[in-house]
Write a protein that holds these residues in place. Structure first.
Motif, mmCIF file in Angstrom:
data_model
loop_
_atom_site.group_PDB
_atom_site.id
_atom_site.type_symbol
_atom_site.label_atom_id
_atom_site.label_comp_id
_atom_site.label_asym_id
_atom_site.label_seq_id
_atom_site.Cartn_x
_atom_site.Cartn_y
_atom_site.Cartn_z
ATOM 1 N N UNK A 122 -18.855 -5.769 2.990
ATOM 2 C CA UNK A 122 -17.550 -5.195 2.710
ATOM 3 C C UNK A 122 -17.546 -4.660 1.273
ATOM 4 N N UNK A 123 -17.089 -3.437 1.034
ATOM 5 C CA UNK A 123 -17.089 -2.886 -0.332
ATOM 6 C C UNK A 123 -16.401 -3.814 -1.338
ATOM 7 N N UNK A 124 -16.922 -3.806 -2.554
ATOM 8 C CA UNK A 124 -16.487 -4.748 -3.584
ATOM 9 C C UNK A 124 -14.995 -4.637 -3.889
ATOM 10 N N UNK A 125 -14.464 -3.411 -3.938
ATOM 11 C CA UNK A 125 -13.045 -3.260 -4.271
ATOM 12 C C UNK A 125 -12.150 -3.912 -3.221
ATOM 13 N N UNK A 126 -12.598 -3.907 -1.982
ATOM 14 C CA UNK A 126 -11.830 -4.529 -0.906
ATOM 15 C C UNK A 126 -11.897 -6.045 -1.016
ATOM 16 N N UNK A 127 -13.075 -6.563 -1.300
ATOM 17 C CA UNK A 127 -13.217 -8.019 -1.476
ATOM 18 C C UNK A 127 -12.375 -8.504 -2.651
ATOM 19 N N UNK A 128 -12.378 -7.722 -3.725
ATOM 20 C CA UNK A 128 -11.580 -8.111 -4.890
ATOM 21 C C UNK A 128 -10.088 -8.114 -4.573
ATOM 22 N N UNK A 129 -9.653 -7.198 -3.733
ATOM 23 C CA UNK A 129 -8.241 -7.161 -3.341
ATOM 24 C C UNK A 129 -7.870 -8.428 -2.573
ATOM 25 N N UNK A 130 -8.787 -8.899 -1.726
ATOM 26 C CA UNK A 130 -8.553 -10.147 -1.018
ATOM 27 C C UNK A 130 -8.502 -11.330 -1.963
ATOM 28 N N UNK A 131 -9.417 -11.349 -2.929
ATOM 29 C CA UNK A 131 -9.434 -12.429 -3.922
ATOM 30 C C UNK A 131 -8.161 -12.418 -4.770
ATOM 31 N N UNK A 181 1.238 -2.230 4.010
ATOM 32 C CA UNK A 181 0.123 -1.868 4.877
ATOM 33 C C UNK A 181 0.574 -0.937 6.002
ATOM 34 N N UNK A 182 1.747 -1.193 6.553
ATOM 35 C CA UNK A 182 2.256 -0.318 7.615
ATOM 36 C C UNK A 182 2.459 1.105 7.095
ATOM 37 N N UNK A 183 2.957 1.232 5.872
ATOM 38 C CA UNK A 183 3.137 2.559 5.298
ATOM 39 C C UNK A 183 1.788 3.225 5.041
ATOM 40 N N UNK A 184 0.802 2.453 4.603
ATOM 41 C CA UNK A 184 -0.534 3.007 4.383
ATOM 42 C C UNK A 184 -1.151 3.498 5.691
ATOM 43 N N UNK A 185 -0.856 2.806 6.786
ATOM 44 C CA UNK A 185 -1.343 3.224 8.097
ATOM 45 C C UNK A 185 -0.651 4.519 8.538
ATOM 46 N N UNK A 186 0.659 4.605 8.277
ATOM 47 C CA UNK A 186 1.395 5.848 8.550
ATOM 48 C C UNK A 186 0.744 7.006 7.798
ATOM 49 N N UNK A 219 -8.741 0.138 13.654
ATOM 50 C CA UNK A 219 -8.988 -1.093 12.894
ATOM 51 C C UNK A 219 -9.775 -0.749 11.642
ATOM 52 N N UNK A 220 -9.818 -1.696 10.727
ATOM 53 C CA UNK A 220 -10.654 -1.511 9.534
ATOM 54 C C UNK A 220 -12.054 -2.084 9.762
ATOM 55 N N UNK A 221 -12.279 -2.693 10.914
ATOM 56 C CA UNK A 221 -13.505 -3.448 11.183
ATOM 57 C C UNK A 221 -14.781 -2.643 11.014
ATOM 58 N N UNK A 222 -14.891 -1.516 11.702
ATOM 59 C CA UNK A 222 -16.137 -0.751 11.722
ATOM 60 C C UNK A 222 -16.235 0.183 10.521
ATOM 61 N N UNK A 223 -15.140 0.863 10.206
ATOM 62 C CA UNK A 223 -15.162 1.861 9.131
ATOM 63 C C UNK A 223 -15.467 1.244 7.776
ATOM 64 N N UNK A 224 -14.930 0.044 7.535
ATOM 65 C CA UNK A 224 -15.062 -0.567 6.211
ATOM 66 C C UNK A 224 -15.895 -1.849 6.225
ATOM 67 N N UNK A 250 -6.309 -6.909 1.709
ATOM 68 C CA UNK A 250 -7.631 -6.287 1.612
ATOM 69 C C UNK A 250 -7.661 -4.980 2.408
ATOM 70 N N UNK A 251 -7.039 -4.985 3.588
ATOM 71 C CA UNK A 251 -6.985 -3.774 4.409
ATOM 72 C C UNK A 251 -6.199 -2.661 3.721
ATOM 73 N N UNK A 252 -5.165 -3.043 2.991
ATOM 74 C CA UNK A 252 -4.391 -2.054 2.230
ATOM 75 C C UNK A 252 -5.282 -1.353 1.218
ATOM 76 N N UNK A 253 -6.111 -2.113 0.529
ATOM 77 C CA UNK A 253 -7.048 -1.524 -0.425
ATOM 78 C C UNK A 253 -8.072 -0.653 0.294
#
Length: 386
Positions: A43-52, A71-76, A230-235, A273-276
């Motif tokens: 998982x890219x570092x910026x995403x992991x850091x967002x989770x942390x 997150x819903x707005x980011x998906x929109x 989903x964010x699963x495969x892309x990220x 993390x998904x928002x990031x």
């Protein structure tokens, strides 16, 4: 002891093969695992850091059932930017992976005996979820590059037909529908007033054809389409378990009600993390795609040189779907013997309603692919005399 519903469920063949691969690995064998459907990238570092950061800031409590507003707005915004689809946050639901969103939609839409047209080869969980929801899967074999045509769809529609499930790019075949093909299918769907569930989890992983969402083709098909992603495969976030769906507000509200009584909200930390992932740098994606493209070429060329195997170039996702019918009619037996004798794991086509094929994932290193192909070649030579 078990309910009829539980007894009727078939376990995931993909997970069963993956478990066997892990068993051999734990026993000290060097296993080449082509069975698992997840990127091998971190998982890219910026995403992991967002989770942390979310943990550090105490964002560990319940959230709204359908997902945090940010997150819903980011998906929109993502749907607007990437797919030219205009949704509002009330038309969005976030769940514990795309699989949960799919489960919610089936439960929200299907009454007992409602029919779901399912193009095959098809991902292993589709049929089981349809049956668990009381629906009846109508299997429709994709004969043109593993894709169904509008005329095929027209022929199987009955008064009981409720929806069509479309998966492009496809797991397990890597098939990608063209705009023209989707337009023709959309015309049939609208004319018969069906719903479409469009599984677009692999949308970012296409090579020769662009991904097009069927929902973007007209206002009429937009209203009848429910999109899953989903964010699963892309990220490379398979373990974070964040998927999302979009569509008709009443259907999404029903999905929210169902989710409120099953899992409630998806993991709060994973949502941040998904928002990031959606809002942060996207340069990881073309880098990943470039590596997948090289691996695809390596695997297709290598398998194509093995006598008795036939493999077409997939247009998307990270799988090759190999025709083994010249040497073996039983795909389960082929896969069982391959992992026992050569410690190479792949998934039998029977699990995807496509007997005589096997699925191999190239979401692994080039070194693993080369070694795996070498072992498969040896296996075919020893087992089938080719």
């Amino acid at each position: 002891m078990l309910s009829k519903k539980a007894a009727a469920i078939s376990p995931s063949a993909t997970l069963a093969i993956n478990a066997k691969a892990k068993e051999f690995s734990q026993a000290g064998f060097k296993v080449i695992n082509f069975s698992v459907g997840q990127p091998d990238f971190d998982t890219p570092l910026n995403i992991k850091k967002a989770g942390q950061k979310a943990i550090d800031e105490g964002k560990t409590k319940y959230t709204p059932v359908a997902g945090i507003p940010e997150l819903k707005q980011a998906i929109v915004d993502k749907f607007k930017k990437d797919n030219n689809l205009n949704y509002t946050p009330s038309q969005i639901i976030v769940g514990a992976g795309g699989k949960q969103i799919l489960f919610n939609l089936f439960f929200a839409l299907l009454n007992r005996e409602d029919e779901v047209v399912l193009p095959t080869p098809a991902w292993v969980s589709y049929i089981e979820q349809i049956k668990m929801s009381g629906g009846v899967p109508i299997l429709l074999e994709g004969k043109k590059d593993f894709k169904i045509t509008a005329s095929q769809l027209e022929q199987v529609i009955t008064p009981k037909t409720k929806l069509l499930l479309l998966n492009s790019p496809s797991n397990p075949t890597g098939a990608v529908y063209t705009k023209k093909e989707l337009e023709q299918i959309a015309e049939v769907v609208v004319r018969h007033n069906l719903w479409v569930i469009s599984d677009e989890v692999y949308e970012a992983i296409t090579f020769d054809l662009p991904h097009i969402s069927i929902a973007s083709l007209s206002e009429e098909i937009f209203k009848k389409t429910l999109v899953i992603n989903a964010v699963s495969k892309t990220y490379a976030m398979t373990g974070w378990r964040i998927g999302y769906g979009a569509g008709d507000e009443q259907v999404i509200a029903a999905c929210q009600a169902i989710q409120s009584h099953s899992t409630s909200n998806p993991c709060s930390i994973s949502q941040w993390a998904a928002l990031e992932a959606l809002q942060g740098p996207q340069d990881f994606i073309p880098e990943m795609l470039s590596k997948f493209k090289a691996r695809r070429q390596l695997m297709v060329e290598g398998l194509g040189q093995i006598v008795g195997l036939k493999v077409a170039m997939p247009q998307g996702a990270f799988y090759v779907f190999v025709d083994i019918r010249k040497i073996e009619s039983d795909s389960v037996l082929f896969c069982q013997n391959l992992i026992e004798k050569q410690k190479v794991a792949c998934v039998p086509g029977k699990a995807f309603e496509a007997e005589g094929f096997v699925r191999l994932s190239y979401a692994t290193s080039e070194e693993e692919i080369k070694e795996g192909i070498k072992r498969i070649k040896q296996f075919v030579k020893e087992e089938y005399g080719r």
